[in-house]
Design a protein around this motif. Structure first.
Motif, PDB file in Angstrom:
ATOM      1  N   LEU A  10      44.856  46.198  42.449  1.00  0.00           N
ATOM      2  CA  LEU A  10      43.677  45.789  41.706  1.00  0.00           C
ATOM      3  C   LEU A  10      42.870  47.015  41.295  1.00  0.00           C
ATOM      4  O   LEU A  10      42.834  48.016  42.018  1.00  0.00           O
ATOM      5  CB  LEU A  10      42.782  44.878  42.557  1.00  0.00           C
ATOM      6  N   LEU A  11      42.214  46.926  40.143  1.00  0.00           N
ATOM      7  CA  LEU A  11      41.250  47.925  39.695  1.00  0.00           C
ATOM      8  C   LEU A  11      39.882  47.260  39.682  1.00  0.00           C
ATOM      9  O   LEU A  11      39.713  46.197  39.068  1.00  0.00           O
ATOM     10  CB  LEU A  11      41.610  48.441  38.295  1.00  0.00           C
ATOM     11  N   ASP A  12      38.884  47.871  40.322  1.00  0.00           N
ATOM     12  CA  ASP A  12      37.602  47.226  40.592  1.00  0.00           C
ATOM     13  C   ASP A  12      36.466  48.161  40.185  1.00  0.00           C
ATOM     14  O   ASP A  12      36.442  49.323  40.596  1.00  0.00           O
ATOM     15  CB  ASP A  12      37.532  46.916  42.093  1.00  0.00           C
ATOM     16  N   ASN A  13      35.527  47.659  39.372  1.00  0.00           N
ATOM     17  CA  ASN A  13      34.397  48.506  38.987  1.00  0.00           C
ATOM     18  C   ASN A  13      33.290  48.519  40.045  1.00  0.00           C
ATOM     19  O   ASN A  13      32.270  49.202  39.878  1.00  0.00           O
ATOM     20  CB  ASN A  13      33.835  48.111  37.617  1.00  0.00           C
ATOM     21  N   ASP A  14      33.489  47.758  41.132  1.00  0.00           N
ATOM     22  CA  ASP A  14      32.605  47.791  42.306  1.00  0.00           C
ATOM     23  C   ASP A  14      31.160  47.395  42.010  1.00  0.00           C
ATOM     24  O   ASP A  14      30.250  47.836  42.715  1.00  0.00           O
ATOM     25  CB  ASP A  14      32.634  49.178  42.969  1.00  0.00           C
ATOM     26  N   HIS A  21      30.993  42.138  37.522  1.00  0.00           N
ATOM     27  CA  HIS A  21      31.845  42.712  38.562  1.00  0.00           C
ATOM     28  C   HIS A  21      33.282  42.495  38.092  1.00  0.00           C
ATOM     29  O   HIS A  21      33.862  41.418  38.271  1.00  0.00           O
ATOM     30  CB  HIS A  21      31.596  42.017  39.911  1.00  0.00           C
ATOM     31  N   LEU A  22      33.819  43.495  37.432  1.00  0.00           N
ATOM     32  CA  LEU A  22      35.126  43.396  36.770  1.00  0.00           C
ATOM     33  C   LEU A  22      36.243  43.814  37.723  1.00  0.00           C
ATOM     34  O   LEU A  22      36.208  44.907  38.293  1.00  0.00           O
ATOM     35  CB  LEU A  22      35.144  44.297  35.528  1.00  0.00           C
ATOM     36  N   ILE A  23      37.235  42.943  37.875  1.00  0.00           N
ATOM     37  CA  ILE A  23      38.432  43.252  38.657  1.00  0.00           C
ATOM     38  C   ILE A  23      39.653  42.970  37.793  1.00  0.00           C
ATOM     39  O   ILE A  23      39.827  41.856  37.298  1.00  0.00           O
ATOM     40  CB  ILE A  23      38.496  42.428  39.955  1.00  0.00           C
ATOM     41  N   CYS A  24      40.472  43.999  37.597  1.00  0.00           N
ATOM     42  CA  CYS A  24      41.677  43.895  36.765  1.00  0.00           C
ATOM     43  C   CYS A  24      42.901  43.875  37.678  1.00  0.00           C
ATOM     44  O   CYS A  24      43.090  44.784  38.489  1.00  0.00           O
ATOM     45  CB  CYS A  24      41.761  45.073  35.793  1.00  0.00           C
ATOM     46  N   ILE A  25      43.717  42.862  37.531  1.00  0.00           N
ATOM     47  CA  ILE A  25      44.898  42.680  38.373  1.00  0.00           C
ATOM     48  C   ILE A  25      46.124  43.292  37.713  1.00  0.00           C
ATOM     49  O   ILE A  25      46.342  43.114  36.514  1.00  0.00           O
ATOM     50  CB  ILE A  25      45.153  41.179  38.612  1.00  0.00           C
ATOM     51  N   ASP A  26      46.934  44.020  38.490  1.00  0.00           N
ATOM     52  CA  ASP A  26      48.311  44.312  38.078  1.00  0.00           C
ATOM     53  C   ASP A  26      49.143  43.107  38.505  1.00  0.00           C
ATOM     54  O   ASP A  26      49.344  42.892  39.713  1.00  0.00           O
ATOM     55  CB  ASP A  26      48.859  45.563  38.791  1.00  0.00           C
ATOM     56  N   LEU A  27      49.583  42.294  37.565  1.00  0.00           N
ATOM     57  CA  LEU A  27      50.395  41.139  37.931  1.00  0.00           C
ATOM     58  C   LEU A  27      51.663  41.586  38.670  1.00  0.00           C
ATOM     59  O   LEU A  27      52.150  42.700  38.439  1.00  0.00           O
ATOM     60  CB  LEU A  27      50.770  40.345  36.678  1.00  0.00           C
ATOM     61  N   PRO A  28      52.203  40.755  39.558  1.00  0.00           N
ATOM     62  CA  PRO A  28      53.433  41.122  40.268  1.00  0.00           C
ATOM     63  C   PRO A  28      54.515  41.616  39.304  1.00  0.00           C
ATOM     64  O   PRO A  28      54.701  41.066  38.217  1.00  0.00           O
ATOM     65  CB  PRO A  28      53.846  39.815  40.944  1.00  0.00           C
TER      66      PRO A  28
END
Length: 284
Positions: free
Chosen positions: A21-25, A56-63
């Motif tokens: 995950l990428l999170d802007n915290d 609060h943005l969270i970007c997922i790397d899908l499997p």
């Protein structure tokens, strides 16, 4: 192209896999979960991130994509919904805004129909629900999928001599600018013995053996309870216009916006895309 630093971490799932995950915290802000397109990764939302600091943005790397673990089973559409449900359970996300691009939009739309209580608002970029097929096309689709799987097992990749070579290859097969392709490729490649290789699971290129009927796809759409925003690129996928005519009436509440750009308009025209998102979410 604007870029912003985001914290990366790995989330363990109940079945033993880990998802990156990428999170802007920006805890305390409205939670916005972003799902990327096929063969992309969470970095495809980095150009948007500087304009979405009220979330609060969270970007997922899908499997199978980016830095996430690969699956031990084929990539079947319904399983993406299970993946997202596992991720939301592991992360403790009770209710959130869901944003999807391309494949991510297909997943997001279906998920919002299956788990409507979780989704506060739904934002679809260049995608308007699950792909469907006429009943009579099923035998040929299954045949093509099985033969395609055989080719995937036999296919070997020699990798690329450089990042630039990989970016050029990506631009040849996708409607994407070199700058956007580079951002995705930087996260999607790993260097082994002096060559650049895709991290993504080769089986992602397998054809889907079965698609939903149009009736099934629209049943999922009718089950969505939240407001929906559909944004398409002015030079994006033309088929989406016909799909809009076919499906718009199945949504309880949907609006459409058009942004200049191609299928990856959210990467090249990020400021305008973010304005559409913020207005829809009533952030400003």
């Amino acid at each position: 192209m604007n870029r912003v630093s985001m914290r990366e971490y790995r989330l363990p799932l109940a079945d033993g896999r880990e998802v990156a995950l990428l999170d802007n915290d920006r805890q305390g802000k409205p939670l916005l979960i972003a799902l990327h397109g096929w063969l992309d990764n969470g970095a495809s939302f980095l150009p948007l991130a500087p304009y979405l600091d009220d979330f609060h943005l969270i970007c997922i790397d899908l499997p199978g994509h980016g830095h996430s673990d690969h699956k031990s089973t084929p990539y079947v559409f319904i399983d993406w919904l299970d993946d997202l449900h596992q991720i939301s359970q592991a992360a403790g996300w009770q209710r959130f805004v869901l944003l999807g691009h391309s494949l991510g939009a297909l997943i997001a739309c279906a998920y919002a129909g299956v788990f409507p209580e979780q989704i506060e608002r739904l934002i679809l970029l260049e995608g308007l629900g699950p792909l469907s097929q006429p009943d009579e096309s099923v035998p040929e689709q299954v045949r093509r999928a099985i033969l395609n799987r055989s080719r995937t097992r036999e296919r070997a990749s020699a990798g690329f001599a450089s990042l630039d070579e990989a970016v050029a290859a990506r631009c040849k097969v996708a409607d994407i600018s070199p700058a956007a392709a580079r951002l995705i490729c930087e996260r999607q490649l790993v260097v082994r013995e002096g060559r650049w290789h895709w991290r993504s699971d080769p089986r992602l290129r397998d054809l889907s053996p079965l698609r939903m009927s149009e009736g099934q796809a629209q049943a999922l759409i009718r089950a969505i309870a939240c407001p929906v925003l559909f944004i398409r690129g002015e030079q994006g996928f033309e088929a989406l216009l016909a799909q809009w005519q076919q499906r718009a009436g199945a949504f309880r509440q949907i609006e459409m916006a058009v942004v200049a750009g191609n299928h990856h308009f959210h990467m090249d025209n990020s400021a305008k895309t973010a304005v559409c998102i913020e207005n829809f979410c009533q952030i400003r």
